[in-house]
Design a protein around this motif. Structure first.
Motif, PDB file in Angstrom:
ATOM      1  N   TYR A 135       2.334  -0.663 -17.869  1.00  0.00           N
ATOM      2  CA  TYR A 135       2.737   0.175 -16.736  1.00  0.00           C
ATOM      3  C   TYR A 135       3.363  -0.672 -15.635  1.00  0.00           C
ATOM      4  N   VAL A 136       2.742  -1.797 -15.335  1.00  0.00           N
ATOM      5  CA  VAL A 136       3.306  -2.661 -14.302  1.00  0.00           C
ATOM      6  C   VAL A 136       4.694  -3.119 -14.736  1.00  0.00           C
ATOM      7  N   HIS A 137       4.801  -3.488 -15.978  1.00  0.00           N
ATOM      8  CA  HIS A 137       6.074  -3.976 -16.483  1.00  0.00           C
ATOM      9  C   HIS A 137       7.168  -2.925 -16.382  1.00  0.00           C
ATOM     10  N   GLN A 138       6.794  -1.672 -16.641  1.00  0.00           N
ATOM     11  CA  GLN A 138       7.781  -0.605 -16.565  1.00  0.00           C
ATOM     12  C   GLN A 138       8.282  -0.416 -15.126  1.00  0.00           C
ATOM     13  N   ASN A 139       7.424  -0.637 -14.171  1.00  0.00           N
ATOM     14  CA  ASN A 139       7.734  -0.183 -12.824  1.00  0.00           C
ATOM     15  C   ASN A 139       8.057  -1.258 -11.795  1.00  0.00           C
ATOM     16  N   TYR A 140       7.818  -2.536 -12.113  1.00  0.00           N
ATOM     17  CA  TYR A 140       7.844  -3.502 -11.015  1.00  0.00           C
ATOM     18  C   TYR A 140       9.218  -3.703 -10.389  1.00  0.00           C
ATOM     19  N   THR A 141      10.289  -3.500 -11.184  1.00  0.00           N
ATOM     20  CA  THR A 141      11.605  -3.848 -10.641  1.00  0.00           C
ATOM     21  C   THR A 141      11.967  -3.059  -9.389  1.00  0.00           C
ATOM     22  N   GLN A 142      11.514  -1.812  -9.311  1.00  0.00           N
ATOM     23  CA  GLN A 142      11.864  -1.019  -8.132  1.00  0.00           C
ATOM     24  C   GLN A 142      11.294  -1.622  -6.858  1.00  0.00           C
ATOM     25  N   LYS A 193      -1.656   0.521  -6.000  1.00  0.00           N
ATOM     26  CA  LYS A 193      -2.321  -0.550  -5.256  1.00  0.00           C
ATOM     27  C   LYS A 193      -1.696  -1.893  -5.566  1.00  0.00           C
ATOM     28  N   ILE A 194      -1.390  -2.114  -6.816  1.00  0.00           N
ATOM     29  CA  ILE A 194      -0.787  -3.396  -7.170  1.00  0.00           C
ATOM     30  C   ILE A 194       0.637  -3.481  -6.642  1.00  0.00           C
ATOM     31  N   LEU A 195       1.418  -2.420  -6.867  1.00  0.00           N
ATOM     32  CA  LEU A 195       2.850  -2.534  -6.615  1.00  0.00           C
ATOM     33  C   LEU A 195       3.203  -2.414  -5.134  1.00  0.00           C
ATOM     34  N   TYR A 196       2.389  -1.719  -4.347  1.00  0.00           N
ATOM     35  CA  TYR A 196       2.721  -1.635  -2.935  1.00  0.00           C
ATOM     36  C   TYR A 196       2.240  -2.857  -2.168  1.00  0.00           C
ATOM     37  N   ASN A 197       1.382  -3.655  -2.785  1.00  0.00           N
ATOM     38  CA  ASN A 197       1.100  -4.993  -2.283  1.00  0.00           C
ATOM     39  C   ASN A 197       0.784  -5.019  -0.796  1.00  0.00           C
ATOM     40  N   LYS A 198      -0.199  -4.243  -0.404  1.00  0.00           N
ATOM     41  CA  LYS A 198      -0.492  -4.162   1.031  1.00  0.00           C
ATOM     42  C   LYS A 198      -1.219  -5.411   1.494  1.00  0.00           C
ATOM     43  N   ARG A 199      -0.758  -5.915   2.625  1.00  0.00           N
ATOM     44  CA  ARG A 199      -1.385  -7.100   3.178  1.00  0.00           C
ATOM     45  C   ARG A 199      -1.680  -6.891   4.639  1.00  0.00           C
ATOM     46  N   TYR A 200      -2.593  -7.689   5.138  1.00  0.00           N
ATOM     47  CA  TYR A 200      -2.897  -7.623   6.564  1.00  0.00           C
ATOM     48  C   TYR A 200      -1.662  -8.034   7.343  1.00  0.00           C
ATOM     49  N   SER A 241       6.706  -9.067   0.585  1.00  0.00           N
ATOM     50  CA  SER A 241       5.687  -8.521   1.478  1.00  0.00           C
ATOM     51  C   SER A 241       6.285  -8.387   2.870  1.00  0.00           C
ATOM     52  N   PRO A 242       6.286  -7.255   3.494  1.00  0.00           N
ATOM     53  CA  PRO A 242       5.852  -5.980   2.907  1.00  0.00           C
ATOM     54  C   PRO A 242       6.864  -5.467   1.899  1.00  0.00           C
ATOM     55  N   VAL A 243       6.351  -4.686   0.953  1.00  0.00           N
ATOM     56  CA  VAL A 243       7.220  -4.109  -0.064  1.00  0.00           C
ATOM     57  C   VAL A 243       8.117  -3.057   0.582  1.00  0.00           C
ATOM     58  N   PRO A 244       9.410  -3.086   0.327  1.00  0.00           N
ATOM     59  CA  PRO A 244      10.286  -2.075   0.915  1.00  0.00           C
ATOM     60  C   PRO A 244       9.931  -0.690   0.412  1.00  0.00           C
ATOM     61  N   ARG A 245       9.974   0.289   1.325  1.00  0.00           N
ATOM     62  CA  ARG A 245       9.702   1.662   0.904  1.00  0.00           C
ATOM     63  C   ARG A 245      11.020   2.359   0.670  1.00  0.00           C
ATOM     64  N   ARG A 246      11.296   2.682  -0.557  1.00  0.00           N
ATOM     65  CA  ARG A 246      12.481   3.475  -0.812  1.00  0.00           C
ATOM     66  C   ARG A 246      12.136   4.574  -1.800  1.00  0.00           C
TER      67      ARG A 246
END
Lengths: 631, 339
Positions: free
Chosen positions: A433-440, A374-381, A488-493
């Motif tokens: 956890y956020v710190h480990q993963n945010y760069t992607q 939820k945090i990392l995919y940063n969904k917005r309207y 935003s939007p976060v790229p999906r890869r």
């Protein structure tokens, strides 16, 4: 927040309103209880039969479906073989009997629920070995806590006697004996699972002395000893509120280094076998055979309890971290009520998810990865114009003043307040956890900079004396800051969220620190110049790699000390921990990888040299004068 | 969910009054509010017996301990007294106690119907030391035939892994405002409390999803003022009125520092402490919809800093005024500050 009721004022106070008679509080307290049990019984009568069935066997599944044979074990075959080999060697009288002398203590380590105890029990049964188990007894005389009268035997001296007696007089029946074999065999094995309180220094020292004496006892009259130590790391390593408390907490954890006396740790008398979390293929096989067994026995009497769906079992397995006991506990609890198989299809998935969510198994669980997503995919309207039909128009947001317009973002669908309430772990662990993963999830260096800055800010809130009081700020700043900084939007890869490497790093650090300490001790026994820890760590690596061992003379002669954890640290820019799944990728743990790890990963404690000499790894070394040939 | 018929019987007029939290504490699982999925399962277990070891984790005031008690009562009925050992953080729970008291209890013979087990209730289990938890794990296993453990804690990661592995872990989520409201209205009806909507909204605001606090505040307001209105609730809770705080925030957003400081001084003169004020500012800001996302984030960052300073001992109006000034500056044009 506005209350649903719109009566702005209730009715005026009625003159008399007697609820019930003036029955005393005592009687009325019990009354509702009995009512309840009756009404519930009537309510769902069909479940009554369950009671009669489960009443027959009300053990926990973990007890009830304990494995009996080697085939039923969910542990990797090689691992079982290793343990079996040690046991055979320990009792063998044949040509390999020379090993017998050194097969004195075996420690089984590994995370909980990896099948350590089960393996020993199964093997003991198969090899016809009688298990003699030590249990910390409570005080025989008083049984109470407070009545400490002078001349009672302390727990540790009891333990001492236990070991001595078990070693010396095999035939005696001990008070704390639990014989697992029905026909007593003459091969005995002491099993230590319930350790004396070794966190207490005096007790620990006495315990160590007992072990040392035990090791030196002649094998002809004695029997081997197995110590089971499960990793209890998480408590000490839960993200570290700050440096100081982390250090003190680490000492809470019991590990092998603490259980064994220092100079036994690397001695040939002690072998260590590390269990890994159970690979998911083994886990799945075991769980499925168990479930079919369980529900077959139920279905024969009546057909109402259905086994849980495949999806459900799979998601439990995935979030289990290879802990079979935890899987069984969760499943037993979950299947108490029929899982929503019969409901409508769309609803079913939702309900299953809800049930899972309410039963978050472990920390590194679905729930955590769900929040992380939820945090990392940063969904917005307005991320996707097509979605607008479903989610309704974008809510109008208040405007920023002109000079701040660069910070404008479309309204977010994520509410940090809700995340905080839902978070199953404390803020620092979530931040990890956020710190480990945010760069992607970042596109530009600026995005990463933003996240970093907010994470750093969040960390500062935990730096005061009372981190509990400000942890909500830390969480808010961490989550909202990350959300704000990500593109935003976060790229999906097909990003995969993983468990922080931090844990692995801490583990390695502890091993390395231990090795440095060992070598330091050795050097100080040699009474050469005092070498500081940092000097050992940074400068002696090469010397040690060349095979130099501080020569102590006498029995210690060529005993090797491990140093690989700090003397050889190759630079690896791509090291990632790959064994945790993410919420977005449903099945990230590839099976082969896990099994491979299981087979090859663990490095022997005291056998770094002689590459390729053994068909299988040899558990521990031996003294030169023993004249044991490599085979 | 809550059917209050059982609780009603307790309401016989008493000379002294029980805290309502105790008086309306649910006695059966049917009365426990929220978390329906989990509680449904607990209900079946309560009926069928064979309760596994459980850990219930979640925020304070959402019914963890209550559900465990209800479960134990439903399972053991009259045998509750002999069949339950309850220890909470105020009891001594070092290694000795675990080793002796819990173990002695586990070995004790209590005649129970089939499918029923003795229960050890460990409240606030996360405050147990690692050593005590270590000492407990074997006991849990060896005596699982006769004794089951029920643990309540705030975050399950304070429980060591081997114990987590032996338990089914249930997580209670926060109660929704609607769930708390429903219960409050019920109690108001039974106790014949006079209230208005703002009063209930204020109770929900001040309790932040903590049912226990909501009910406590309700009772204090009612016995203190005889009427539950918004203003009375905030007086009882000794918290600045959120409306006043909202006004401050609005002034800050408009860059009107005089107005903001004036309102702040007003609150200060009423005797609220710096901690009270800053806590309420935080609560208001985090759910204040008139702020854009970025503003909110920056505001909370500043509030957090001020809160930390206050916690470190500088609870002065200067700190608060400084906070207000920074918040005001944030929304003002940077050109204004150029020399």
């Amino acid at each position: 927040m506005a209350p649903a009721r719109n009566a702005s004022r209730t009715k005026p106070k009625p003159s008399t309103l007697n609820f019930g008679s003036k029955s005393g509080a005592g009687t009325s307290k019990t009354k509702p209880l009995s009512q309840v049990s009756v009404s519930v019984g009537v309510d769902k009568g069909k479940n009554k039969q369950v009671a009669s069935v489960t009443a027959g066997d009300d053990r926990l599944w973990v007890e009830r479906y304990r494995p009996d044979t080697r085939d039923e074990l969910a542990v990797h075959k090689n691992k079982v073989e290793e343990v079996a080999r040690w046991l055979t060697e320990a009792y063998s009288e044949s040509s390999h009997g020379k090993f017998k002398k050194y097969r004195r203590i075996l420690t089984l380590t590994g995370p909980s629920g990896a099948g350590k105890t089960a393996t020993i029990r199964v093997l003991a049964k198969a090899l016809d070995i009688q298990l003699v188990e030590w249990k910390n007894s409570i005080d025989d005389i008083h049984g109470g806590v407070d009545s400490a009268i002078g001349d009672r035997e302390s727990l540790i001296s009891k333990f001492n006697n236990f070991l001595n007696r078990a070693s010396a007089y095999g035939a005696l029946e001990f008070t704390s004996t639990s014989s697992s074999a029905s026909s007593p065999s003459n091969k005995r094995l002491i099993l230590l699972e319930d350790l004396p309180n070794i966190l207490h220094t005096a007790t620990r020292d006495a315990f160590h002395i007992a072990l040392e004496q035990f090791v030196l006892a002649p094998t002809s009259t004695s029997c081997p000893l197995v110590i089971i130590v499960s990793d209890a790391g998480t408590r000490g390593e839960s993200g570290g509120d700050n440096g100081a408390s982390w250090r003190s907490r680490v000492n809470d954890a019991i590990d092998v280094r603490m259980v064994l006396p220092k100079h036994l740790q690397n001695s040939p008398y002690v072998a260590d076998i590390t269990f890994n979390p159970i690979a998911i293929t083994y886990l799945r096989r075991a769980v499925h055979s168990l479930l079919s067994k369980h529900f077959a026995s139920l279905a024969s009497s009546y057909g109402h309890n259905r086994p849980p769906s495949q999806d459900f079992v799979d998601s439990v397995l995935e979030s289990s971290n290879g802990d079979i006991r935890s899987v069984l506990m969760t499943l037993q609890f979950a299947t108490v009520v029929d899982l929503p198989n019969t409901r409508k299809k769309g609803e079913k998935a939702k309900r299953t998810a809800a049930i899972l969510q309410s039963m978050t198994q472990r920390e590194h669980s679905l729930q955590l990865f769900h929040l992380l997503g939820k945090i990392l995919y940063n969904k917005r309207y307005g991320d996707d114009p097509l979605d607008e039909a479903e989610e309704g128009p974008m809510p109008s947001a208040p405007q920023l003043p002109n000079h701040l317009m660069e910070y404008y973002r479309r309204p977010s669908k994520v509410d940090p307040k809700v995340l905080y309430a839902d978070s199953p772990v404390d803020t620092s662990l979530m931040t990890l956890y956020v710190h480990q993963n945010y760069t992607q999830f970042c596109d530009e260096i600026d995005h990463a900079r933003g996240v970093c800055e907010w994470l750093a800010m969040s960390d500062l809130y935990s730096s005061n004396d009372m981190p509990g009081l400000t942890s909500e700020y830390a969480f808010y700043v961490m989550s909202a800051g990350t959300i704000h900084s990500l593109p935003s939007p976060v790229p999906r890869r097909s990003q995969k969220t993983v468990k922080p490497e931090w844990f692995e790093a801490v583990r390695k650090t502890r091993i390395a620190e231990g090795q440095v300490e060992d070598i330091g001790n050795r050097l100080s026994t040699l009474a050469v110049v005092h070498v500081s820890r940092s000097a050992i760590g940074t400068e002696m690596g090469k010397i040690l790699q060349l095979g130099w061992v501080p020569d102590l003379g006498q029995g210690w002669e060529k005993e090797k000390i491990g140093h690989d954890a700090f003397s050889n640290l190759p630079f690896d820019p791509h090291s990632t921990v790959s064994h945790q799944g993410g919420s977005s990728a449903p099945n990230p743990v590839t099976l082969d990888e896990d099994e491979e790890r299981d087979a090859f990963d663990t490095t022997p404690r005291s056998e770094p040299a002689e590459p390729g000499a053994m068909p299988m790894r040899v558990i521990s070394g031996w003294f030169r004068e023993d004249d044991i040939e490599e085979y | 969910m809550a059917s209050s018929s059982k609780a009603t019987e307790l309401t016989a007029a008493e000379a002294y009054e029980l805290p309502w939290v105790e008086k309306y504490r649910p006695l059966s699982l049917d009365d426990v509010v929220g978390n329906t999925d989990t509680i449904d399962r607990l209900k079946v277990i309560a009926k069928d017996g064979n309760c596994p070891h459980i850990i219930i984790s979640g925020m304070p005031g959402i019914g963890k301990t209550t559900s465990i008690h209800c479960l134990a009562h439903a399972l053991l009925g009259d045998a509750y007294k002999e069949g339950v050992l309850e220890l909470n953080a105020s009891d001594e729970r070092g290694i000795d106690v675990v080793r002796n008291k819990i173990k002695a209890f586990a070995q004790k013979k209590v005649t129970l119907p089939p499918g029923r087990h003795k229960i050890v209730i460990l409240d606030e289990a996360d405050s147990m030391t690692g050593g005590a938890q270590q000492a407990m794990r074997r006991t849990m296993e060896v005596y699982s035939n006769s004794t089951r453990f029920a643990l309540a804690c705030n975050t399950s990661n304070k429980i060591i892994e081997p114990i987590q592995s032996r338990c089914a872990i249930l997580r209670y989520s926060k109660l929704t405002d609607a769930e708390i409201l429903k219960r409050l209205v019920e109690i108001c009806r039974i106790e014949d409390v006079q209230y208005n909507d703002e009063g209930l909204a204020a109770l929900i605001f001040t309790s932040e999803g903590d049912m226990r606090q909501a009910i406590n505040n309700l009772q204090s307001t009612w016995s203190g003022f005889g009427f539950v209105s918004g203003t009375n609730v905030f007086k009882v809770c000794d918290q600045p009125h959120p409306v006043a705080i909202q006004a401050i925030i609005r002034s800050c957003q408009a860059g009107n520092i005089e107005a903001a400081l004036e309102k702040l001084t007003e609150l200060w003169d009423q005797g609220y402490s710096a901690v009270d004020i800053v806590t309420t500012i935080f609560r208001v800001v985090k759910s204040f919809n008139e702020l854009p996302e970025y503003t909110k984030l920056e505001f909370i960052k500043e509030i957090g800093w001020t809160h930390m300073r206050i916690l470190e001992g500088v609870g002065t109006i200067v700190q608060l005024a400084g906070l207000i000034a920074r918040l005001c500056k944030f929304n003002m044009k940077p050109e204004l500050f150029q020399l």
